[in-house]
Scaffold this motif. Structure first.
Motif, PDB file in Angstrom:
ATOM      1  N   ASP A  58       0.831  -1.702  -0.132  1.00  0.00           N
ATOM      2  CA  ASP A  58       0.020  -0.009   0.160  1.00  0.00           C
ATOM      3  C   ASP A  58       0.448   1.469   0.082  1.00  0.00           C
ATOM      4  OD1 ASP A  58      -2.329  -0.860  -0.033  1.00  0.00           O
ATOM      5  OD2 ASP A  58      -2.809  -0.989   2.238  1.00  0.00           O
ATOM      6  N   GLY A  59       0.904   2.400  -0.770  1.00  0.00           N
ATOM      7  CA  GLY A  59       1.303   3.575  -1.290  1.00  0.00           C
ATOM      8  C   GLY A  59       2.423   4.074  -2.057  1.00  0.00           C
ATOM      9  N   VAL A  60       3.043   2.345  -1.911  1.00  0.00           N
ATOM     10  CA  VAL A  60       4.508   2.142  -2.531  1.00  0.00           C
ATOM     11  C   VAL A  60       3.644   1.893  -4.049  1.00  0.00           C
ATOM     12  CG1 VAL A  60       6.625   1.205  -3.208  1.00  0.00           C
ATOM     13  CG2 VAL A  60       5.515   1.245  -1.040  1.00  0.00           C
ATOM     14  N   ASN A  61       3.847   3.321  -4.692  1.00  0.00           N
ATOM     15  CA  ASN A  61       4.343   3.607  -6.849  1.00  0.00           C
ATOM     16  C   ASN A  61       4.639   1.616  -7.292  1.00  0.00           C
ATOM     17  OD1 ASN A  61       3.441   5.962  -6.098  1.00  0.00           O
ATOM     18  ND2 ASN A  61       5.425   6.806  -6.793  1.00  0.00           N
ATOM     19  N   GLY A  62       4.134   1.460  -8.264  1.00  0.00           N
ATOM     20  CA  GLY A  62       3.957   0.404  -8.999  1.00  0.00           C
ATOM     21  C   GLY A  62       2.432  -0.434  -9.275  1.00  0.00           C
ATOM     22  N   THR A  63       2.945  -1.072 -10.821  1.00  0.00           N
ATOM     23  CA  THR A  63       1.928  -1.644 -10.787  1.00  0.00           C
ATOM     24  C   THR A  63       1.583  -2.488 -10.432  1.00  0.00           C
ATOM     25  OG1 THR A  63       2.846  -1.381 -13.145  1.00  0.00           O
ATOM     26  CG2 THR A  63       1.122  -2.645 -13.329  1.00  0.00           C
ATOM     27  N   PRO A  64      -0.194  -2.800 -10.000  1.00  0.00           N
ATOM     28  CA  PRO A  64      -0.782  -3.872  -9.134  1.00  0.00           C
ATOM     29  C   PRO A  64      -0.839  -5.093 -10.627  1.00  0.00           C
ATOM     30  CG  PRO A  64      -2.053  -2.508  -9.709  1.00  0.00           C
ATOM     31  CD  PRO A  64      -0.879  -1.244  -9.998  1.00  0.00           C
ATOM     32  N   ILE A  65      -1.256  -6.376  -9.718  1.00  0.00           N
ATOM     33  CA  ILE A  65      -1.112  -7.592 -10.623  1.00  0.00           C
ATOM     34  C   ILE A  65      -3.029  -8.336  -9.593  1.00  0.00           C
ATOM     35  CG2 ILE A  65       1.123  -7.839 -11.132  1.00  0.00           C
ATOM     36  CD1 ILE A  65       0.882 -10.069  -8.603  1.00  0.00           C
ATOM     37  N   THR A  66      -3.087  -8.281 -10.678  1.00  0.00           N
ATOM     38  CA  THR A  66      -4.673  -9.277 -10.276  1.00  0.00           C
ATOM     39  C   THR A  66      -4.796 -10.560 -10.258  1.00  0.00           C
ATOM     40  OG1 THR A  66      -6.085  -9.100 -12.541  1.00  0.00           O
ATOM     41  CG2 THR A  66      -6.019  -7.607 -11.814  1.00  0.00           C
ATOM     42  N   PRO A  67      -5.160 -11.606  -9.081  1.00  0.00           N
ATOM     43  CA  PRO A  67      -5.445 -12.771  -9.200  1.00  0.00           C
ATOM     44  C   PRO A  67      -4.939 -14.085 -10.257  1.00  0.00           C
ATOM     45  CG  PRO A  67      -6.489 -11.949  -7.299  1.00  0.00           C
ATOM     46  CD  PRO A  67      -6.113 -10.412  -8.641  1.00  0.00           C
ATOM     47  N   ASP A  68      -5.859 -13.311 -11.160  1.00  0.00           N
ATOM     48  CA  ASP A  68      -5.741 -13.945 -12.091  1.00  0.00           C
ATOM     49  C   ASP A  68      -5.030 -14.134 -13.083  1.00  0.00           C
ATOM     50  OD1 ASP A  68      -6.744 -11.787 -12.799  1.00  0.00           O
ATOM     51  OD2 ASP A  68      -8.403 -12.791 -13.946  1.00  0.00           O
ATOM     52  N   ILE A  69      -4.245 -13.025 -13.052  1.00  0.00           N
ATOM     53  CA  ILE A  69      -3.224 -13.452 -14.073  1.00  0.00           C
ATOM     54  C   ILE A  69      -2.312 -14.140 -14.609  1.00  0.00           C
ATOM     55  CG2 ILE A  69      -1.123 -12.244 -12.914  1.00  0.00           C
ATOM     56  CD1 ILE A  69      -0.714  -9.853 -15.094  1.00  0.00           C
TER      57      ILE A  69
END
Length: 194
Positions: free
Chosen positions: A78-89
Motif C-alpha cells: 500500500d502506498g508504494v508506487n508500482g503496477t498492481p497485479i490481479t490474482p488471475d494474471i
C-alpha cells in the motif's frame, strides 16, 4: 520375506506410532540486542541492503532514483508506487518484472529472513522471478530468532508461505560467488519505524 521388509517391520516394532515429544528449548535472553542493527548487519553479510525510511514517500523517492531504468515495477505494498497485479494474471507475464515490492508479515534478526505468505505475494512466482526484490518491513515486526518466528506462524493457516533472505546466490566448487543466478540479483529492505 525380503531384507527390506524385515528392516521395516523391526523399525515398526521398535518405534510406536506416537511421536516422542520434542524437548522444550530454553529461551535465551535477547533484551540487550538491538534487533534493527542485528537485522541490518546480517542482511549486509548475505548480500542485501537496508534503507531506513520514515515514510512511504521516502521509499517511493528512493525507488524512483535507484530503479530509474526499470521497465516494469510491480508493487503489492500500500502506498508504494508500482503496477498492481490481479490474482488471475498469467505468471508467464512476469518475465519482464525488474522490481517487485512486497510487505512481509515480519522479519527475523538472526538471519535477516522475512516471512511472507501467498496473500501478500500476488503470485508465488513473483519473489523468485523478478530481477530485484524490495521488502517494506516495520521495525516493530522484527523478532529475535527463528524460534520466535516459528512460534508466530505455528498455528496459522495459509496455503503457501516462505522465508526470503537476501538476493539469490550460488557458488561453484572454486567458491566463485554469483548473485542472481536463479532469482533476484538484489534485495533491498526498507525499514520503517512506527
Amino acid at each position: 520375506m525380503e531384507s527390506r521388509d524385515k528392516i521395516l517391520n523391526a523399525l515398526k516394532k521398535k518405534f510406536s506410532d506416537t511421536p516422542a515429544a520434542l524437548p522444550v528449548l530454553k529461551a535465551y535472553s535477547q533484551s540487550s540486542i538491538d534487533l534493527v542493527e542485528k537485522f541490518e548487519f546480517v542482511l549486509r553479510g548475505i548480500g542485501g541492503r537496508t534503507v531506513r525510511a520514515n515514510t512511504i514517500h521516502e521509499i517511493n523517492e528512493y525507488i524512483r532514483q535507484e530503479f530509474a531504468d526499470a521497465k516494469r515495477i510491480v508493487s503489492l505494498t500500500d502506498g508504494v508506487n508500482g503496477t498492481p497485479i490481479t490474482p488471475d494474471i498469467d505468471p508467464h507475464t512476469f518475465a519482464d518484472v525488474d522490481l517487485i515490492i512486497l510487505q512481509p508479515h515480519f522479519a527475523v534478526a538472526e538471519n535477516a529472513a522475512a516471512w511472507i505468505t501467498a496473500e501478500r505475494m500476488g503470485d508465488r512466482a513473483l519473489p523468485f522471478i523478478a530481477q530485484h526484490i524490495a521488502l517494506v518491513v516495520y521495525t516493530d515486526s522484527i523478532v529475535h530468532t527463528m524460534h520466535d518466528a516459528y512460534n508466530k506462524i505455528s498455528n496459522a493457516n495459509y496455503p503457501f508461505g516462505t522465508f526470503i533472505a537476501g538476493p539469490s546466490k550460488t557458488a561453484d566448487i572454486e567458491q566463485s560467488l554469483v548473485l542472481g543466478a536463479h532469482g533476484p540479483k538484489s534485495m533491498t529492505v526498507f525499514l520503517i519505524s512506527k
